[in-house]
Write a protein that holds these residues in place. Structure first.
Motif, short mmCIF file in Angstrom:
data_model
loop_
_atom_site.label_atom_id
_atom_site.label_comp_id
_atom_site.label_asym_id
_atom_site.label_seq_id
_atom_site.Cartn_x
_atom_site.Cartn_y
_atom_site.Cartn_z
N ASN A 1 -6.65 -3.71 -2.77
CA ASN A 1 -6.83 -4.83 -1.84
C ASN A 1 -7.78 -5.85 -2.45
O ASN A 1 -8.30 -5.65 -3.56
CB ASN A 1 -7.28 -4.34 -0.45
CG ASN A 1 -8.63 -3.67 -0.46
OD1 ASN A 1 -9.44 -3.83 -1.37
ND2 ASN A 1 -8.89 -2.86 0.56
N LEU B 1 -5.42 1.34 -3.22
CA LEU B 1 -4.55 1.76 -2.13
C LEU B 1 -3.45 2.69 -2.60
O LEU B 1 -2.96 3.51 -1.82
CB LEU B 1 -3.94 0.53 -1.44
CG LEU B 1 -4.95 -0.49 -0.92
CD1 LEU B 1 -4.23 -1.71 -0.38
CD2 LEU B 1 -5.86 0.13 0.12
N ILE C 1 6.83 -0.82 -0.85
CA ILE C 1 5.59 -1.13 -0.15
C ILE C 1 5.65 -0.77 1.33
O ILE C 1 4.60 -0.64 1.96
CB ILE C 1 5.16 -2.60 -0.35
CG1 ILE C 1 6.23 -3.56 0.14
CG2 ILE C 1 4.79 -2.86 -1.79
CD1 ILE C 1 5.82 -5.01 0.10
N LEU D 1 3.72 2.27 1.84
CA LEU D 1 2.28 2.15 1.68
C LEU D 1 1.60 1.66 2.96
O LEU D 1 0.38 1.63 3.03
CB LEU D 1 1.94 1.19 0.54
CG LEU D 1 2.45 1.60 -0.84
CD1 LEU D 1 2.05 0.55 -1.87
CD2 LEU D 1 1.92 2.96 -1.24
N LEU E 1 1.23 -1.32 4.18
CA LEU E 1 0.36 -2.48 3.95
C LEU E 1 0.55 -3.51 5.05
O LEU E 1 1.67 -3.83 5.43
CB LEU E 1 0.69 -3.11 2.59
CG LEU E 1 0.54 -2.23 1.36
CD1 LEU E 1 0.96 -3.01 0.12
CD2 LEU E 1 -0.87 -1.72 1.23
N TYR F 1 -2.60 -8.76 -1.95
CA TYR F 1 -2.98 -7.54 -2.67
C TYR F 1 -2.91 -7.82 -4.16
O TYR F 1 -2.34 -8.84 -4.58
CB TYR F 1 -2.05 -6.38 -2.28
CG TYR F 1 -2.13 -6.05 -0.83
CD1 TYR F 1 -3.05 -5.13 -0.35
CD2 TYR F 1 -1.31 -6.70 0.10
CE1 TYR F 1 -3.16 -4.86 1.01
CE2 TYR F 1 -1.41 -6.42 1.46
CZ TYR F 1 -2.33 -5.51 1.90
OH TYR F 1 -2.44 -5.24 3.24
#
Length: 86
Positions: free
Chosen positions: A32, A38, A57, A60, A62, A67
């Protein structure tokens, strides 16, 4: 060295493209904007050439935002910003 990611901004899948001019240990991470790791995408020995790893992603979790992809080898460290838009 070439290093990029597409699409940017991304929703679900990001394809990273990088070229290595010499073999060595490669680390690819998602961090981040505070520098907190992450996800570790790669941590392996690679030979010379072009690589196209994909990052899902959506796995993940997010949030929307900016990022950084961090690519590190024994001889260089590069960052590439990308945005997530849900």
């Amino acid at each position: 060295y070439r290093f990029s990611a597409s699409p940017n901004p991304a929703q679900d899948l990001v394809t990273v493209k990088f070229t290595l001019s010499q073999a060595g240990r490669v680390s690819l991470k998602v961090v981040n904007t505070l520098g907190q790791e992450l996800a570790q995408i790669l941590d392996t020995e690679l030979g010379t050439g072009e690589y196209l790893p994909s990052i899902n992603i959506s796995h993940l979790a997010l949030a929307n935002g900016t990022y950084l992809l961090c690519l590190q080898t024994p001889t260089f460290f590069l960052t590439y910003p990308f945005q997530v838009i849900r």
